[in-house]
Design a protein around this motif. Structure first.
Motif, mmCIF file in Angstrom:
data_model
loop_
_atom_site.group_PDB
_atom_site.id
_atom_site.type_symbol
_atom_site.label_atom_id
_atom_site.label_comp_id
_atom_site.label_asym_id
_atom_site.label_seq_id
_atom_site.Cartn_x
_atom_site.Cartn_y
_atom_site.Cartn_z
ATOM 1 N N PRO A 177 18.376 -21.133 71.110
ATOM 2 C CA PRO A 177 19.866 -20.976 71.940
ATOM 3 C C PRO A 177 20.974 -21.486 71.078
ATOM 4 O O PRO A 177 22.166 -21.178 71.515
ATOM 5 N N ASN A 178 20.796 -22.441 70.019
ATOM 6 C CA ASN A 178 22.045 -22.868 69.537
ATOM 7 C C ASN A 178 22.236 -22.247 68.171
ATOM 8 O O ASN A 178 23.052 -22.525 67.386
ATOM 9 N N GLY A 179 21.927 -20.982 67.832
ATOM 10 C CA GLY A 179 22.116 -20.115 66.776
ATOM 11 C C GLY A 179 21.311 -20.737 65.609
ATOM 12 O O GLY A 179 21.586 -20.420 64.470
ATOM 13 N N THR A 180 19.853 -21.238 65.789
ATOM 14 C CA THR A 180 19.041 -21.594 64.682
ATOM 15 C C THR A 180 17.983 -20.753 64.817
ATOM 16 O O THR A 180 17.375 -20.306 65.768
ATOM 17 N N ASP A 181 17.256 -20.437 63.590
ATOM 18 C CA ASP A 181 15.965 -19.651 63.467
ATOM 19 C C ASP A 181 14.754 -20.599 63.351
ATOM 20 O O ASP A 181 14.906 -21.275 62.291
ATOM 21 N N LEU A 182 14.063 -20.877 64.139
ATOM 22 C CA LEU A 182 12.614 -21.428 64.250
ATOM 23 C C LEU A 182 11.493 -20.602 63.474
ATOM 24 O O LEU A 182 11.510 -19.568 64.082
ATOM 25 N N VAL A 183 10.955 -21.206 62.320
ATOM 26 C CA VAL A 183 10.061 -20.450 61.653
ATOM 27 C C VAL A 183 8.682 -21.002 61.605
ATOM 28 O O VAL A 183 8.726 -22.386 61.076
ATOM 29 N N LEU A 184 7.817 -20.522 62.031
ATOM 30 C CA LEU A 184 6.581 -21.217 62.037
ATOM 31 C C LEU A 184 5.296 -20.245 61.091
ATOM 32 O O LEU A 184 5.650 -19.269 61.297
ATOM 33 N N GLU A 185 4.709 -20.995 60.096
ATOM 34 C CA GLU A 185 3.804 -20.096 59.411
ATOM 35 C C GLU A 185 2.307 -20.659 59.464
ATOM 36 O O GLU A 185 2.220 -21.908 59.060
ATOM 37 N N MET A 186 1.432 -19.939 59.452
ATOM 38 C CA MET A 186 0.136 -20.218 59.148
ATOM 39 C C MET A 186 -0.216 -19.512 57.846
ATOM 40 O O MET A 186 -0.351 -18.355 57.879
ATOM 41 N N VAL A 187 -0.844 -20.417 56.996
ATOM 42 C CA VAL A 187 -1.538 -19.841 55.775
ATOM 43 C C VAL A 187 -2.575 -20.286 55.422
ATOM 44 O O VAL A 187 -2.971 -21.651 55.680
ATOM 45 N N THR A 188 -3.492 -19.271 54.948
ATOM 46 C CA THR A 188 -5.130 -19.723 54.772
ATOM 47 C C THR A 188 -5.654 -19.017 53.249
ATOM 48 O O THR A 188 -5.324 -17.908 53.198
ATOM 49 N N PRO A 189 -6.138 -19.533 52.453
ATOM 50 C CA PRO A 189 -6.651 -19.015 51.187
ATOM 51 C C PRO A 189 -8.207 -18.661 51.501
ATOM 52 O O PRO A 189 -8.617 -17.944 50.536
ATOM 53 N N THR A 190 -8.636 -18.979 52.542
ATOM 54 C CA THR A 190 -10.053 -18.569 52.906
ATOM 55 C C THR A 190 -10.128 -17.730 54.093
ATOM 56 O O THR A 190 -9.988 -17.846 55.051
ATOM 57 N N GLN A 191 -10.298 -16.266 53.765
ATOM 58 C CA GLN A 191 -10.348 -15.251 54.603
ATOM 59 C C GLN A 191 -11.406 -15.444 55.781
ATOM 60 O O GLN A 191 -11.161 -14.983 56.853
ATOM 61 N N GLU A 192 -12.615 -16.227 55.623
ATOM 62 C CA GLU A 192 -13.668 -16.189 56.255
ATOM 63 C C GLU A 192 -13.113 -17.102 57.673
ATOM 64 O O GLU A 192 -13.687 -16.881 58.771
ATOM 65 N N GLY A 193 -11.922 -18.024 57.650
ATOM 66 C CA GLY A 193 -11.597 -18.531 58.673
ATOM 67 C C GLY A 193 -10.349 -17.842 59.359
ATOM 68 O O GLY A 193 -9.931 -18.298 60.188
ATOM 69 N N TRP A 194 -9.991 -16.491 58.962
ATOM 70 C CA TRP A 194 -8.714 -15.922 59.518
ATOM 71 C C TRP A 194 -8.868 -15.816 60.895
ATOM 72 O O TRP A 194 -7.853 -16.071 61.729
ATOM 73 N N ASP A 195 -9.834 -15.274 61.484
ATOM 74 C CA ASP A 195 -9.974 -15.123 63.033
ATOM 75 C C ASP A 195 -9.725 -16.539 63.602
ATOM 76 O O ASP A 195 -9.043 -16.625 64.610
ATOM 77 N N VAL A 196 -10.433 -17.490 63.304
ATOM 78 C CA VAL A 196 -10.150 -18.796 63.914
ATOM 79 C C VAL A 196 -8.815 -19.367 63.808
ATOM 80 O O VAL A 196 -8.376 -19.901 64.654
ATOM 81 N N PHE A 197 -8.334 -19.379 62.533
ATOM 82 C CA PHE A 197 -7.018 -19.823 62.346
ATOM 83 C C PHE A 197 -5.919 -19.123 62.895
ATOM 84 O O PHE A 197 -5.054 -19.691 63.545
#
Length: 222
Positions: A177-197
């Motif tokens: 609401p105050n003109g800031t952009d909140l950015v959340l990022e999830m990163v994984t190098p292990t594709q086997e865990g993609w669905d879980v993560f």
């Protein structure tokens, strides 16, 4: 992965207008130290964290792990990262890991009348992945899903050369609401865990809530 949780908070202050952002992290996450006064304190806290992450490792292994983590801090500062954590778990007997970063950036003045539209347009122009406008309990947001190449610095590899690897990511931009952009990022190098993560990250996003200095809930940005 355990279902126990912990609440985390960061604050965004723009021209005296504060927005406190709270979210729930699943149990099992290790948090990287962000509130440190100098490099000596950072090194000490990373070594201590390394002892928790690899308790059976040799001191040399723990030091090398801490050095790899320490190499990320210039990027954290450049990206205005406020929170960084990671989890290590097994998915179908495969050891998998994922990191979650939370950062705050200023929304350009010209984009404040339609921040979601401006962010989605800018991300599509970069052509780095699949862009979508989404609705969260805390308000509208923009998601970006894709892959990118990263590299382990040559000083930290046995070969003595940079070693590239591919990571998959979900990045979500939430206008505050105050003109800031909140950015959340999830990163994984292990594709086997993609669905879980991915499911884990969706739970984090659904837990986002905004409050003022008095602790009163703020309405979602439209």
């Amino acid at each position: 992965m355990s279902t126990a949780t912990s609440e985390t908070e960061v604050a965004s202050v723009v021209e005296g207008e504060a927005v406190h952002v709270r979210w729930i992290m699943p149990d099992g996450f290790f948090e990287l130290p962000m509130d440190v006064e100098n490099t000596d304190q950072l090194a000490d806290e990373l070594i201590e964290l390394a002892r928790k992450v690899i308790p059976n490792g040799t001191p040399d292994m723990q030091y090398q792990w801490a050095a790899i983590c320490g190499g990320n801090y210039d990027a954290f500062i450049e990206g205005s990262v406020q929170y960084a954590g990671f989890v290590i778990t097994e998915v179908e007997e495969t050891r998998c890991t994922a990191t979650v970063h939370v950062s705050l950036t200023d929304t350009p003045e010209a984009a404040r009348f339609n921040p979601v539209g401006a962010v989605s347009g800018a991300l599509r122009a970069l052509d780095q992945g699949e862009v979508a406008e989404i609705s969260l309990p805390c308000g509208p947001a923009v998601s970006l899903i894709g892959t990118r190449q990263a590299a382990i610095d040559a000083n930290l590899t046995q070969s003595g050369h940079d070693e590239p690897f591919w990571t998959s990511f979900i990045q979500v931009h939430v206008p505050l609401p105050n003109g800031t952009d909140l950015v959340l990022e999830m990163v994984t190098p292990t594709q086997e865990g993609w669905d879980v993560f991915s499911q884990m990250f969706a739970g984090i996003l659904k837990s986002l809530r905004f409050f003022d200095d008095e602790g009163n809930p703020l309405r979602p940005t439209q």
